[in-house]
Design a protein around this motif. Structure first.
Motif, PDB file in Angstrom:
ATOM      1  N   SER A  64       0.851  -1.193   0.000  1.00 38.23           N
ATOM      2  CA  SER A  64       0.000   0.000   0.000  1.00 38.23           C
ATOM      3  C   SER A  64       0.880   1.234   0.000  1.00 38.23           C
ATOM      4  O   SER A  64       2.001   1.210   0.515  1.00 38.23           O
ATOM      5  N   CYS A  65       0.364   2.295  -0.570  1.00 39.35           N
ATOM      6  CA  CYS A  65       1.050   3.579  -0.551  1.00 39.35           C
ATOM      7  C   CYS A  65       0.020   4.649  -0.210  1.00 39.35           C
ATOM      8  O   CYS A  65      -0.881   4.923  -1.013  1.00 39.35           O
ATOM      9  N   ALA A  66       0.148   5.201   0.985  1.00 40.83           N
ATOM     10  CA  ALA A  66      -0.760   6.254   1.437  1.00 40.83           C
ATOM     11  C   ALA A  66      -0.143   7.605   1.114  1.00 40.83           C
ATOM     12  O   ALA A  66       0.999   7.879   1.497  1.00 40.83           O
ATOM     13  N   ALA A  67      -0.907   8.429   0.413  1.00 42.26           N
ATOM     14  CA  ALA A  67      -0.399   9.713  -0.052  1.00 42.26           C
ATOM     15  C   ALA A  67      -1.072  10.871   0.670  1.00 42.26           C
ATOM     16  O   ALA A  67      -2.235  10.784   1.074  1.00 42.26           O
ATOM     17  N   SER A  68      -0.336  11.960   0.820  1.00 39.55           N
ATOM     18  CA  SER A  68      -0.893  13.181   1.402  1.00 39.55           C
ATOM     19  C   SER A  68      -0.119  14.376   0.893  1.00 39.55           C
ATOM     20  O   SER A  68       0.990  14.239   0.375  1.00 39.55           O
ATOM     21  N   GLY A  69      -0.730  15.551   1.028  1.00 36.17           N
ATOM     22  CA  GLY A  69      -0.043  16.786   0.665  1.00 36.17           C
ATOM     23  C   GLY A  69      -0.255  17.255  -0.752  1.00 36.17           C
ATOM     24  O   GLY A  69       0.346  18.249  -1.171  1.00 36.17           O
ATOM     25  N   PHE A  70      -1.071  16.538  -1.526  1.00 39.10           N
ATOM     26  CA  PHE A  70      -1.387  16.968  -2.885  1.00 39.10           C
ATOM     27  C   PHE A  70      -2.761  16.398  -3.249  1.00 39.10           C
ATOM     28  O   PHE A  70      -3.305  15.560  -2.524  1.00 39.10           O
ATOM     29  N   ILE A  71      -3.303  16.853  -4.369  1.00 44.03           N
ATOM     30  CA  ILE A  71      -4.615  16.376  -4.807  1.00 44.03           C
ATOM     31  C   ILE A  71      -4.430  15.034  -5.492  1.00 44.03           C
ATOM     32  O   ILE A  71      -4.146  14.943  -6.700  1.00 44.03           O
ATOM     33  N   SER A  74       8.033  -8.126 -16.835  1.00 42.70           N
ATOM     34  CA  SER A  74       8.507  -9.045 -15.795  1.00 42.70           C
ATOM     35  C   SER A  74       7.442  -9.331 -14.732  1.00 42.70           C
ATOM     36  O   SER A  74       7.544 -10.320 -14.009  1.00 42.70           O
ATOM     37  N   VAL A  75       6.414  -8.472 -14.632  1.00 45.58           N
ATOM     38  CA  VAL A  75       5.397  -8.662 -13.595  1.00 45.58           C
ATOM     39  C   VAL A  75       3.992  -8.819 -14.176  1.00 45.58           C
ATOM     40  O   VAL A  75       3.045  -9.108 -13.432  1.00 45.58           O
ATOM     41  N   LYS A  76       3.873  -8.649 -15.474  1.00 47.70           N
ATOM     42  CA  LYS A  76       2.552  -8.709 -16.105  1.00 47.70           C
ATOM     43  C   LYS A  76       1.899 -10.059 -15.855  1.00 47.70           C
ATOM     44  O   LYS A  76       2.536 -11.107 -15.997  1.00 47.70           O
ATOM     45  N   GLY A  77       0.636 -10.012 -15.461  1.00 40.78           N
ATOM     46  CA  GLY A  77      -0.101 -11.236 -15.173  1.00 40.78           C
ATOM     47  C   GLY A  77       0.042 -11.713 -13.738  1.00 40.78           C
ATOM     48  O   GLY A  77      -0.688 -12.596 -13.294  1.00 40.78           O
ATOM     49  N   ARG A  78       0.985 -11.126 -13.001  1.00 40.82           N
ATOM     50  CA  ARG A  78       1.186 -11.523 -11.602  1.00 40.82           C
ATOM     51  C   ARG A  78       0.869 -10.379 -10.644  1.00 40.82           C
ATOM     52  O   ARG A  78       0.415 -10.617  -9.524  1.00 40.82           O
ATOM     53  N   PHE A  79       1.118  -9.153 -11.065  1.00 39.05           N
ATOM     54  CA  PHE A  79       0.894  -7.980 -10.223  1.00 39.05           C
ATOM     55  C   PHE A  79      -0.334  -7.220 -10.721  1.00 39.05           C
ATOM     56  O   PHE A  79      -0.601  -7.157 -11.924  1.00 39.05           O
ATOM     57  N   THR A  80      -1.055  -6.645  -9.760  1.00 38.39           N
ATOM     58  CA  THR A  80      -2.209  -5.815 -10.097  1.00 38.39           C
ATOM     59  C   THR A  80      -2.142  -4.520  -9.307  1.00 38.39           C
ATOM     60  O   THR A  80      -2.031  -4.546  -8.070  1.00 38.39           O
ATOM     61  N   LEU A  81      -2.212  -3.419 -10.031  1.00 37.84           N
ATOM     62  CA  LEU A  81      -2.161  -2.098  -9.397  1.00 37.84           C
ATOM     63  C   LEU A  81      -3.559  -1.493  -9.388  1.00 37.84           C
ATOM     64  O   LEU A  81      -4.263  -1.512 -10.397  1.00 37.84           O
ATOM     65  N   SER A  82      -3.947  -0.945  -8.243  1.00 39.52           N
ATOM     66  CA  SER A  82      -5.249  -0.305  -8.123  1.00 39.52           C
ATOM     67  C   SER A  82      -5.110   0.915  -7.217  1.00 39.52           C
ATOM     68  O   SER A  82      -4.071   1.112  -6.583  1.00 39.52           O
ATOM     69  N   LYS A  89      -9.474   7.259  -0.429  1.00 41.36           N
ATOM     70  CA  LYS A  89      -8.547   7.002   0.679  1.00 41.36           C
ATOM     71  C   LYS A  89      -7.134   7.483   0.374  1.00 41.36           C
ATOM     72  O   LYS A  89      -6.208   7.250   1.165  1.00 41.36           O
ATOM     73  N   ASN A  90      -6.935   8.103  -0.785  1.00 43.17           N
ATOM     74  CA  ASN A  90      -5.607   8.591  -1.184  1.00 43.17           C
ATOM     75  C   ASN A  90      -4.556   7.482  -1.107  1.00 43.17           C
ATOM     76  O   ASN A  90      -3.438   7.688  -0.610  1.00 43.17           O
ATOM     77  N   THR A  91      -4.914   6.319  -1.605  1.00 47.64           N
ATOM     78  CA  THR A  91      -4.046   5.149  -1.460  1.00 47.64           C
ATOM     79  C   THR A  91      -4.001   4.352  -2.760  1.00 47.64           C
ATOM     80  O   THR A  91      -5.017   4.203  -3.433  1.00 47.64           O
ATOM     81  N   VAL A  92      -2.802   3.874  -3.074  1.00 51.34           N
ATOM     82  CA  VAL A  92      -2.638   2.917  -4.173  1.00 51.34           C
ATOM     83  C   VAL A  92      -2.220   1.576  -3.588  1.00 51.34           C
ATOM     84  O   VAL A  92      -1.561   1.525  -2.547  1.00 51.34           O
TER      85      VAL A  92
END
Length: 129
Positions: free
Chosen positions: A21-28, A63-71, A76-79
């Motif tokens: 997880s990556c929680a972001a703050s300080g920007f839109i 190298s990660v296609k089909g194994r990793f999923t980004l959302s 929640k300002n989170t990826v």
């Protein structure tokens, strides 16, 4: 100020899964594409994936296609980077990075720090039996 805080790294056996997880703050947050970049021991920065500002478009390194999923969850300002079928070669420090625009750029070859506006501190992922 802008902050990107990664979490979710750890030690996992080959074939296992982790979600970063990556929680972001300080920007839109909803206005910018977000990316993940990794650095394996003794190697340079490697682009992993990018998601557009709306979340409607994602791209992955071969190298990660089909194994990793980004959302992302803009409320929640989170990826999130879901990593499945992990292999020892996925061992690296994983960094979350804020892109300069809303659509995101697919990158090949070595990544430079100045190709992203802000970086997180990174989270270690170790894949080992």
């Amino acid at each position: 100020q802008v902050q990107l805080e990664e979490s979710g790294g750890g030690l996992v056996q080959p074939g296992g899964s982790l979600q970063l997880s990556c929680a972001a703050s300080g920007f839109i947050f909803r206005d910018y594409a977000m990316a993940w970049v990794r650095q394996a021991p003794g190697k340079g920065l490697e682009w992993v994936s990018v998601i557009s500002a709306t979340g409607g478009s994602t791209s992955y390194a071969e190298s990660v296609k089909g194994r990793f999923t980004l959302s992302r969850d803009n409320s929640k300002n989170t990826v999130y980077l879901q990593m499945n079928s992990l292999q020892p070669e996925d061992t690296a420090v994983y960094y979350c990075a804020k892109d300069f625009d809303d659509f995101g750029v697919i990158r090949t070859g070595p990544v430079r720090k100045d190709q992203y506006e802000y970086w997180g501190q990174g989270t270690q992922v170790t894949v080992s039996s």
